[in-house]
Design a protein around this motif. Structure first.
Motif, PDB file in Angstrom:
ATOM      1  N   ASP A  53      -3.210  -6.630  -8.291  1.00 22.56           N
ATOM      2  CA  ASP A  53      -2.043  -5.997  -8.912  1.00 22.56           C
ATOM      3  C   ASP A  53      -1.522  -4.810  -8.114  1.00 22.56           C
ATOM      4  OD1 ASP A  53      -2.089  -7.615 -11.316  1.00 22.56           O
ATOM      5  OD2 ASP A  53      -3.826  -6.434 -11.935  1.00 22.56           O
ATOM      6  N   THR A  54      -2.411  -4.049  -7.502  1.00 22.34           N
ATOM      7  CA  THR A  54      -2.044  -2.785  -6.880  1.00 22.34           C
ATOM      8  C   THR A  54      -2.535  -2.724  -5.438  1.00 22.34           C
ATOM      9  OG1 THR A  54      -2.234  -1.727  -9.044  1.00 22.34           O
ATOM     10  CG2 THR A  54      -2.189  -0.271  -7.131  1.00 22.34           C
ATOM     11  N   PHE A  55      -1.657  -2.239  -4.562  1.00 18.90           N
ATOM     12  CA  PHE A  55      -2.003  -2.000  -3.167  1.00 18.90           C
ATOM     13  C   PHE A  55      -2.278  -0.511  -3.002  1.00 18.90           C
ATOM     14  CE2 PHE A  55       0.603  -5.759  -3.060  1.00 18.90           C
ATOM     15  CZ  PHE A  55       0.111  -6.531  -2.018  1.00 18.90           C
ATOM     16  N   ARG A  56      -3.346  -0.201  -2.250  1.00 22.61           N
ATOM     17  CA  ARG A  56      -3.684   1.189  -1.966  1.00 22.61           C
ATOM     18  C   ARG A  56      -4.091   1.307  -0.500  1.00 22.61           C
ATOM     19  NH1 ARG A  56      -5.544   0.273  -7.164  1.00 22.61           N
ATOM     20  NH2 ARG A  56      -4.981   1.875  -8.666  1.00 22.61           N
ATOM     21  N   LYS A  57      -3.888   2.496   0.073  1.00 25.72           N
ATOM     22  CA  LYS A  57      -4.431   2.733   1.402  1.00 25.72           C
ATOM     23  C   LYS A  57      -5.947   2.603   1.289  1.00 25.72           C
ATOM     24  CE  LYS A  57      -0.769   5.828   2.893  1.00 25.72           C
ATOM     25  NZ  LYS A  57      -0.371   7.208   3.184  1.00 25.72           N
TER      26      LYS A  57
ATOM     27  N   ILE B  76      -6.871   6.371  -3.810  1.00 27.84           N
ATOM     28  CA  ILE B  76      -6.697   6.089  -5.233  1.00 27.84           C
ATOM     29  C   ILE B  76      -5.231   5.822  -5.580  1.00 27.84           C
ATOM     30  CG2 ILE B  76      -6.893   7.103  -7.536  1.00 27.84           C
ATOM     31  CD1 ILE B  76      -9.320   8.670  -6.469  1.00 27.84           C
ATOM     32  N   ALA B  77      -4.321   6.557  -4.966  1.00 24.88           N
ATOM     33  CA  ALA B  77      -2.903   6.462  -5.330  1.00 24.88           C
ATOM     34  C   ALA B  77      -2.326   5.086  -5.003  1.00 24.88           C
ATOM     35  CB  ALA B  77      -2.107   7.534  -4.606  1.00 24.88           C
ATOM     36  N   PRO B  78      -1.583   4.493  -5.929  1.00 23.02           N
ATOM     37  CA  PRO B  78      -0.951   3.200  -5.640  1.00 23.02           C
ATOM     38  C   PRO B  78       0.173   3.362  -4.615  1.00 23.02           C
ATOM     39  CG  PRO B  78      -0.280   3.990  -7.795  1.00 23.02           C
ATOM     40  CD  PRO B  78      -1.294   4.958  -7.276  1.00 23.02           C
ATOM     41  N   GLU B  79       0.265   2.404  -3.699  1.00 23.95           N
ATOM     42  CA  GLU B  79       1.346   2.373  -2.716  1.00 23.95           C
ATOM     43  C   GLU B  79       2.380   1.314  -3.097  1.00 23.95           C
ATOM     44  OE1 GLU B  79       1.612   4.431   0.008  1.00 23.95           O
ATOM     45  OE2 GLU B  79      -0.174   5.461  -0.707  1.00 23.95           O
TER      46      GLU B  79
END
Length: 147
Positions: free
Chosen positions: A97-101, A105-108
Motif C-alpha cells: 500500500d505504501t512506498f517509503r525510502k 517511516i514517512a510515506p513517499e
C-alpha cells in the motif's frame, strides 16, 4: 511426520511474508492551491526501481493572475520535460500500500490497487506531507494539469 508438518507450516508462513511487488507503469498528475503549483511524473520499472520528478513553485501571492499562473504551470511542465532524463531510479520499500525510502517511516507514495490510484506525498519545507493524486498514463503528456 510431525517435522514434515512443521516444515510445511514454516514454508507457508515465510511465503506469506514475501515482499510485495510494486505496480509497474507510469503516472502523472498535478496539485494546485492558492500558493503552490506542482506537476509530477512517476515511473516504476519492471525491476521495481522508481523514477519520480515533481517540480514545484510555492509562495504564489493572491494577486497572481490566471495568465501568470498558466506561465507557472508551463514552467513546471518544462522542468519535468528537461529534467526527466537525469532522474536517477531508486529503490523504495513497498508494503503493498505504501512506498517509503529504505529504512524510513514517512510515506513517499500511496497505492490503491483496487482503483489503480497512485498518490505522491511531497514534503515542502517543514510542512506536513502534501498528497498529489496521480493517474496512470501510457506515455507522459505535456499537460499533467489537464486530467
Amino acid at each position: 511426520m510431525r517435522w514434515a508438518a512443521l516444515a510445511m507450516v514454516a514454508v507457508l508462513v515465510l511465503g506469506g511474508c514475501s515482499r510485495h511487488k510494486p505496480p509497474v507503469g507510469r503516472w502523472e498528475g498535478a496539485y494546485e492551491s492558492s500558493d503552490t503549483i506542482i506537476a509530477a511524473w512517476l515511473e516504476i520499472g519492471k525491476d521495481g526501481l522508481i523514477r519520480v520528478s515533481a517540480p514545484d513553485v510555492t509562495g504564489i501571492t493572491p494577486d497572481t493572475s490566471e495568465e501568470q499562473r498558466q506561465v507557472l504551470r508551463d514552467e513546471m511542465v518544462a522542468r519535468l520535460t528537461s529534467g526527466w532524463s537525469s532522474v536517477v531510479p531508486r529503490k523504495m520499500d513497498f508494503d503493498g500500500d505504501t512506498f517509503r525510502k529504505p529504512g524510513h517511516i514517512a510515506p513517499e507514495m500511496k497505492w490503491d490497487a483496487k482503483n489503480r490510484q497512485m498518490t505522491l506525498v511531497l514534503y515542502l519545507g517543514a510542512n506536513p506531507g502534501l498528497d498529489v493524486p496521480l493517474h496512470p498514463v501510457d506515455e507522459f503528456t505535456e499537460n499533467p494539469f489537464g486530467h
